[in-house]
Design a protein around this motif. Structure first.
Motif, PDB file in Angstrom:
ATOM      1  N   ASP A   1       4.054  32.431  19.312  1.00  0.00           N
ATOM      2  CA  ASP A   1       4.533  31.336  18.465  1.00  0.00           C
ATOM      3  C   ASP A   1       5.580  31.797  17.453  1.00  0.00           C
ATOM      4  N   ALA A   2       5.549  33.074  17.097  1.00  0.00           N
ATOM      5  CA  ALA A   2       6.423  33.551  16.032  1.00  0.00           C
ATOM      6  C   ALA A   2       7.898  33.495  16.407  1.00  0.00           C
ATOM      7  N   LEU A   3       8.215  33.438  17.686  1.00  0.00           N
ATOM      8  CA  LEU A   3       9.611  33.445  18.099  1.00  0.00           C
ATOM      9  C   LEU A   3      10.230  32.064  17.908  1.00  0.00           C
ATOM     10  N   PRO A   4      11.436  31.961  17.329  1.00  0.00           N
ATOM     11  CA  PRO A   4      12.073  30.656  17.105  1.00  0.00           C
ATOM     12  C   PRO A   4      12.426  29.989  18.427  1.00  0.00           C
ATOM     13  N   PRO A   5      12.161  28.683  18.572  1.00  0.00           N
ATOM     14  CA  PRO A   5      12.326  28.036  19.879  1.00  0.00           C
ATOM     15  C   PRO A   5      13.746  28.069  20.420  1.00  0.00           C
ATOM     16  N   GLU A   6      14.760  27.935  19.549  1.00  0.00           N
ATOM     17  CA  GLU A   6      16.128  27.924  20.062  1.00  0.00           C
ATOM     18  C   GLU A   6      16.540  29.294  20.603  1.00  0.00           C
ATOM     19  N   SER A   7      15.943  30.366  20.085  1.00  0.00           N
ATOM     20  CA  SER A   7      16.201  31.697  20.628  1.00  0.00           C
ATOM     21  C   SER A   7      15.375  31.933  21.887  1.00  0.00           C
ATOM     22  N   VAL A   8      14.125  31.474  21.875  1.00  0.00           N
ATOM     23  CA  VAL A   8      13.258  31.608  23.043  1.00  0.00           C
ATOM     24  C   VAL A   8      13.885  30.920  24.251  1.00  0.00           C
ATOM     25  N   ALA A   9      14.507  29.764  24.044  1.00  0.00           N
ATOM     26  CA  ALA A   9      15.091  29.014  25.155  1.00  0.00           C
ATOM     27  C   ALA A   9      16.120  29.836  25.909  1.00  0.00           C
ATOM     28  N   LEU A  10      16.850  30.704  25.207  1.00  0.00           N
ATOM     29  CA  LEU A  10      17.916  31.473  25.847  1.00  0.00           C
ATOM     30  C   LEU A  10      17.374  32.481  26.844  1.00  0.00           C
ATOM     31  N   LEU A  11      16.077  32.825  26.719  1.00  0.00           N
ATOM     32  CA  LEU A  11      15.468  33.745  27.668  1.00  0.00           C
ATOM     33  C   LEU A  11      15.276  33.107  29.039  1.00  0.00           C
ATOM     34  N   ALA A  12      15.513  31.813  29.153  1.00  0.00           N
ATOM     35  CA  ALA A  12      15.284  31.124  30.416  1.00  0.00           C
ATOM     36  C   ALA A  12      16.405  31.317  31.422  1.00  0.00           C
ATOM     37  N   CYS A  13      17.619  31.656  30.948  1.00  0.00           N
ATOM     38  CA  CYS A  13      18.733  31.751  31.898  1.00  0.00           C
ATOM     39  C   CYS A  13      19.765  32.791  31.485  1.00  0.00           C
ATOM     40  N   GLY A  14      20.552  32.517  30.458  1.00  0.00           N
ATOM     41  CA  GLY A  14      21.679  33.375  30.134  1.00  0.00           C
ATOM     42  C   GLY A  14      21.292  34.811  29.850  1.00  0.00           C
ATOM     43  N   VAL A  15      20.202  35.014  29.127  1.00  0.00           N
ATOM     44  CA  VAL A  15      19.795  36.369  28.761  1.00  0.00           C
ATOM     45  C   VAL A  15      19.276  37.123  29.981  1.00  0.00           C
ATOM     46  N   ILE A  16      18.360  36.504  30.723  1.00  0.00           N
ATOM     47  CA  ILE A  16      17.809  37.205  31.886  1.00  0.00           C
ATOM     48  C   ILE A  16      18.858  37.428  32.959  1.00  0.00           C
ATOM     49  N   THR A  17      19.807  36.476  33.086  1.00  0.00           N
ATOM     50  CA  THR A  17      20.849  36.630  34.098  1.00  0.00           C
ATOM     51  C   THR A  17      21.773  37.795  33.766  1.00  0.00           C
ATOM     52  N   GLY A  18      22.195  37.892  32.510  1.00  0.00           N
ATOM     53  CA  GLY A  18      23.106  38.966  32.114  1.00  0.00           C
ATOM     54  C   GLY A  18      22.450  40.330  32.126  1.00  0.00           C
ATOM     55  N   ILE A  19      21.300  40.444  31.480  1.00  0.00           N
ATOM     56  CA  ILE A  19      20.613  41.739  31.441  1.00  0.00           C
ATOM     57  C   ILE A  19      20.161  42.137  32.840  1.00  0.00           C
ATOM     58  N   GLY A  20      19.585  41.188  33.571  1.00  0.00           N
ATOM     59  CA  GLY A  20      19.092  41.500  34.902  1.00  0.00           C
ATOM     60  C   GLY A  20      20.183  41.914  35.861  1.00  0.00           C
ATOM     61  N   ALA A  21      21.389  41.338  35.704  1.00  0.00           N
ATOM     62  CA  ALA A  21      22.496  41.703  36.588  1.00  0.00           C
ATOM     63  C   ALA A  21      22.818  43.184  36.488  1.00  0.00           C
ATOM     64  N   VAL A  22      22.720  43.723  35.283  1.00  0.00           N
ATOM     65  CA  VAL A  22      23.038  45.132  35.056  1.00  0.00           C
ATOM     66  C   VAL A  22      21.847  46.033  35.387  1.00  0.00           C
ATOM     67  N   VAL A  23      20.670  45.649  34.910  1.00  0.00           N
ATOM     68  CA  VAL A  23      19.491  46.515  35.022  1.00  0.00           C
ATOM     69  C   VAL A  23      18.836  46.403  36.399  1.00  0.00           C
ATOM     70  N   ASN A  24      18.628  45.169  36.882  1.00  0.00           N
ATOM     71  CA  ASN A  24      17.926  44.974  38.151  1.00  0.00           C
ATOM     72  C   ASN A  24      18.864  45.065  39.349  1.00  0.00           C
ATOM     73  N   ALA A  25      19.896  44.205  39.369  1.00  0.00           N
ATOM     74  CA  ALA A  25      20.807  44.187  40.515  1.00  0.00           C
ATOM     75  C   ALA A  25      21.719  45.413  40.524  1.00  0.00           C
ATOM     76  N   GLY A  26      22.293  45.750  39.366  1.00  0.00           N
ATOM     77  CA  GLY A  26      23.234  46.864  39.294  1.00  0.00           C
ATOM     78  C   GLY A  26      22.586  48.220  39.220  1.00  0.00           C
ATOM     79  N   ARG A  27      21.294  48.266  38.895  1.00  0.00           N
ATOM     80  CA  ARG A  27      20.555  49.541  38.802  1.00  0.00           C
ATOM     81  C   ARG A  27      21.314  50.575  37.964  1.00  0.00           C
TER      82      ARG A  27
END
Length: 363
Positions: free
Chosen positions: A149-175
């Motif tokens: 609950d402590a996380l602000p909702p407008e910041s939490v929402a960004l974890l649904a797409c833009g954040v995971i897509t960008g970080i994951g592209a480098v860490v998961n897909a790009g290894r």
């Protein structure tokens, strides 16, 4: 059937209209979430422009956070009132992709029964399995992750797409491995997170490439060590000069064919190009295949950062809580649902990182 307010696309390239719709109750394996916030992603805009087709009328929006307010049969592990991130990643858990750890590529995500209807009974599509430009959504249990609950909702929402897509592209897909050099083409919402992902993963140097000095300065605040204007003649030469060599990894985070045409020029021997940005259907790019064949280069498609949301979103939330991941700084503006067209126009102008619709009662 509860009544909700939603922003409806009735014709491509037209303003969204605020309508009262009926939202059906959650069925088996589904939950109802009353939203606190939903961000405006460029994918929503492209869909509303007709870039990728789709049924109309439709409610877009897929980068959201809220609280569970209804549980369908067979749902476990959640209680009413739980804060959750709502993603578009719906997975069956049993197909070849899911069983090999790639739920973002689930092969069995058929359309759910109609969720939204107008008062006259007309069906309204809940696009991308979400339809989150609305006060409430009904989604599959697989699409959500519970967070503190402590996380602000407008910041939490960004974890649904833009954040995971960008970080994951480098860490998961790009290894990405520690000490490697990275070029990120595009310093928008996804690009800034690719930069953050490269920094977190231990990149030696990170070159951001974008159209404006302002975005390059922002990129440096998120971890880029160098900035190159895409408007420069042959910008890859400036990047190669900054690195002293070709990049180990190039992430293309914009849906522009020109970016894809140029991206291989930034690569070094054995380099990887991760393809994230999505041009319009039918758009094509070109390259000289003898070069990647001779230099041992790899072109890698990345859908939603190749994430496993139950693993990656809690990890990123912890990084945020530890001060190692910037989320609050990604929020450019906060808007009401009835201001959504203004927020979309502001996003189209290119200066916003993420505009977020915040609903009454969000906490």
């Amino acid at each position: 059937m509860p009544e909700i307010q939603a922003a409806v696309c009735t014709a491509f390239n037209e303003k969204l209209t605020i309508e009262t719709l009926h939202l059906r109750d959650p069925g088996p394996d589904e939950i109802e979430v009353t939203l606190d916030a939903v961000a405006i992603c460029h994918s929503d805009i492209h869909f509303a422009e007709g870039a990728w087709g789709g049924a109309l009328p439709a409610v877009y929006g897929h980068e959201a956070a809220g609280r569970v307010t209804g549980l369908g049969a067979r749902v476990s592990g959640l209680e009413p009132g739980t804060r959750v991130v709502v993603t578009l990643i719906k997975s069956c858990g049993t197909c070849q992709s899911c069983s090999t750890g790639r739920p973002a590529l689930c092969e069995a995500t058929g359309a759910a029964p109609t969720k939204l209807t107008r008062p006259d009974g007309t069906d309204v599509a809940a696009a991308m399995h979400c339809g989150a430009f609305a006060e409430r959504v009904v989604v599959d249990r697989s699409q959500v992750v519970a967070l503190p609950d402590a996380l602000p909702p407008e910041s939490v929402a960004l974890l649904a797409c833009g954040v995971i897509t960008g970080i994951g592209a480098v860490v998961n897909a790009g290894r990405l491995r520690p000490g490697e050099d990275v070029v990120v083409i595009g310093a928008g919402g996804v690009g800034l997170n690719a930069i953050q992902g490269a920094r977190i993963a231990g990149a030696r140097r990170i070159v951001a490439v974008d159209m404006t000095e302002e975005k390059l300065e922002t990129a440096k605040a998120f971890g880029a060590t160098h900035g190159v204007l895409a408007t420069e003649g042959k910008p890859w030469r400036h990047a190669l000069r900054a690195l002293g060599r070709g990049a180990d990894l190039v992430a293309v985070t914009v849906g522009a064919t020109k970016a894809y045409d140029d991206a291989p020029r930034y690569l070094g021997w054995g380099g990887r190009m991760v393809m994230v940005g999505m041009p319009e259907t039918g758009a094509t790019a070109s390259y000289e295949p003898v070069i990647p064949a001779f230099m041992g280069q790899h072109f890698i498609g990345s859908k939603m950062g190749d994430v496993v949301i139950s693993r990656d979103i809690p990890w990123m939330a912890d990084l945020y809580a530890q001060g190692r991941l910037k989320l609050d700084e990604l929020v450019s503006g906060r808007w009401r649902l009835d201001q959504i067209n203004e927020a979309i126009d502001d996003t189209r102008r290119g200066g916003a990182r993420r505009n977020v619709i915040v609903f009454d009662g969000a906490a």
